[in-house]
Scaffold this motif. Structure first.
Motif: not given
Length: 266
Positions: A194-220
């Motif tokens: 329930n957040v947009e792709p530019d959410s701070e949520t993803f910056d926080i999860l990057k602390k575990l070295g996590l990458t989102d497959l939806v946005t990084s692989r071009g799905f819109t």
């Protein structure tokens, strides 16, 4: 190992969803918006929240469990409210379920809340309680454990922008993942955030070295034609560098919900 993440929309499209889940037969199904009404034998009940009225598959948890008989089913309620059978109120529980194929033993698991706590006397005020579930399973073929975490992020009636509550939710999700996994575990974190792709949520999860497959692989788009509002992102699936991705798909057809299934093979 096949891992599916899906918001099931309370089983509204049950006639499409159940055959799809059965035929696809994921090894782990992370399912959000699950209805569990143990005191009712009705097939359908109605959810009412002001002008928001939806048919709900009364025992959606049971239906999916029967479609995946080779899986261990775990239901993680966030609240007990009421559904309606005409003018009659029926107590019903609501939130997440995880289905894990029995050949992958669960060697660790944690159920926690990422927003508020269990509501026993109604669904609560918006934004409502949100739970998350983490499992650590053993993959004998690869001779290693795999950690999988999913949540249904809080819904804010004002939109999907970052809020202090959503930032706190992301930190709790991060802590849950850290608590279930061990060093060098392949880690998958998914759900309807329930957040947009530019959410701070993803910056926080990057602390575990996590990458989102939806946005990084071009799905819109992770929504189906049943969703008519703007903002087509809702569902995400993140992996760390220990995950070897064989394939990843955002499934367009069949439409089994107002969300598209995310399917990962590792």
């Amino acid at each position: 190992m096949k891992i599916m993440c899906l918001n099931g929309w309370g089983g509204k499209l049950q006639e499409h969803l159940i055959p799809y889940v059965h035929d696809t037969s994921p090894d782990v199904l992370c399912l959000q918006e699950v209805v569990h009404t143990p005191t009712s034998h009705k097939d359908w009940l109605t959810y009412r929240d002001g002008e928001h009225i939806l048919p709900q598959r009364a025992n959606f948890f049971r239906d999916v469990s029967e479609a995946l008989p080779d899986c261990i089913a775990t239901f993680c309620p966030a609240a007990q409210g009421v559904l309606w059978d005409g003018d009659r109120q029926i107590p019903s529980q609501w939130r997440l379920a995880t289905f894990t194929r029995k050949r992958f033993p669960i060697i660790g698991q944690i159920q926690r809340f990422v927003h508020k706590s269990f509501e026993p006397n109604g669904y609560g005020e918006h934004p409502r309680s949100r739970s998350a579930h983490a499992i650590r399973v053993f993959d004998f073929e690869k001779d290693r454990p795999v950690s999988i975490v999913h949540m249904h992020g809080l819904r804010d009636l004002n939109g999907k922008m970052d809020t202090p509550e959503r930032v706190a939710q992301a930190h709790r999700l991060l802590a849950l993942a850290q608590a279930v996994m061990e060093e060098n575990d392949p880690l998958v974190v998914c759900g309807d955030f329930n957040v947009e792709p530019d959410s701070e949520t993803f910056d926080i999860l990057k602390k575990l070295g996590l990458t989102d497959l939806v946005t990084s692989r071009g799905f819109t788009d992770t929504r189906t034609s049943h969703y008519q509002k703007p903002g087509r992102f809702a569902d995400y699936m993140l992996v760390n560098t220990s995950v070897e991705v064989v394939s990843f798909q955002v499934i367009e057809q069949p439409e089994v919900s107002d969300h598209r299934p995310l399917m990962l093979e590792i």
